[in-house]
Motif scaffolding. Sequence first.
Motif, short mmCIF file in Angstrom:
data_model
loop_
_atom_site.label_atom_id
_atom_site.label_comp_id
_atom_site.label_asym_id
_atom_site.label_seq_id
_atom_site.Cartn_x
_atom_site.Cartn_y
_atom_site.Cartn_z
N LEU A 113 0.82 -1.21 0.00
CA LEU A 113 0.00 0.00 0.00
C LEU A 113 0.86 1.26 0.00
N ARG A 114 2.04 1.19 0.58
CA ARG A 114 2.96 2.33 0.54
C ARG A 114 3.41 2.60 -0.89
N LEU A 115 3.54 1.55 -1.69
CA LEU A 115 3.96 1.71 -3.08
C LEU A 115 2.93 2.46 -3.92
N LEU A 116 1.71 2.55 -3.42
CA LEU A 116 0.67 3.30 -4.14
C LEU A 116 1.06 4.77 -4.29
N ASN A 117 1.93 5.26 -3.42
CA ASN A 117 2.32 6.67 -3.46
C ASN A 117 3.48 6.95 -4.42
N VAL A 122 7.01 0.90 -10.29
CA VAL A 122 7.51 0.27 -9.06
C VAL A 122 6.37 -0.49 -8.37
N LEU A 123 5.19 0.08 -8.36
CA LEU A 123 4.03 -0.60 -7.80
C LEU A 123 3.77 -1.90 -8.56
N THR A 124 3.85 -1.86 -9.86
CA THR A 124 3.61 -3.06 -10.68
C THR A 124 4.64 -4.14 -10.37
N ALA A 125 5.89 -3.74 -10.22
CA ALA A 125 6.94 -4.70 -9.86
C ALA A 125 6.71 -5.27 -8.46
N GLY A 126 6.14 -4.47 -7.58
CA GLY A 126 5.86 -4.94 -6.22
C GLY A 126 4.76 -5.96 -6.14
N VAL A 127 3.76 -5.86 -7.02
CA VAL A 127 2.67 -6.84 -6.99
C VAL A 127 3.02 -8.09 -7.79
N LEU A 128 4.10 -8.03 -8.58
CA LEU A 128 4.47 -9.16 -9.43
C LEU A 128 4.76 -10.46 -8.68
N PRO A 129 5.55 -10.47 -7.59
CA PRO A 129 5.90 -11.75 -6.97
C PRO A 129 4.72 -12.58 -6.48
#
Length: 216
Positions: A113-117, A122-129
């Motif tokens: 949720l922090r990556l939403l900012n 970067v957010l897309t890479a964070g949800v990838l795993p």
Amino acid sequence: MKWTDNAWRSIEPVYKKTEQLPFIQELITGSLPREKFLFYIRQDSLYLADYVKALAGVAAKATKQSYIEAFIGYCGDCMYVENELHKTIFKDYGVSEKAQPTPSCLLYTSYLLRLLNGPVEVLTAGVLPCFWVYKKIGEYILANQTGGNNPYQSWIDTYGGEEFDHSVQKILDICDEMAEAASPAIREAMTAACLYAARFEWLFWDSAYNLEEWKI
């Protein structure tokens, strides 16, 4: 070399350790204690409630129509499949879905949720795993199963099927396209986010196996 090739080189050591977690090894044999599997499913339900917000965030921040449509689809189709599976398992075992998030669950979702900012890449890479690691683990479990009548087969089959493979490949392609158009700094941040999320995946399963509780 594609961004996803470099990203996998970064997270592969974490993934290899994930394969060897007792939770995964006992899923393969079907010997995982029921209480630990249900603990995991309860936490996963809590995780998904926030994960879908991160997926929706990608759709909201993306500027390419195909990306928007893809992530709207993930918010609907993917979450529907997972939630239905959870409901079936809860019903089969006769347990309630109510639970409080563990420290590991809350840490993972708070990070996403922090990556939403930040940048959508970067957010897309964070949800990838969550897609990528589950696909790999599903394939690993299916390849190493030796017997039938595994009580967790419905869960295993969900992540080892062709439909899920298609979804994972789509998000991998999106990440590569985003990275190709991004600055070196953004690509580096994408890799860091992917690595953090891969570590959280390891932590999530490990915490479920240990029935993690708040210390105070």
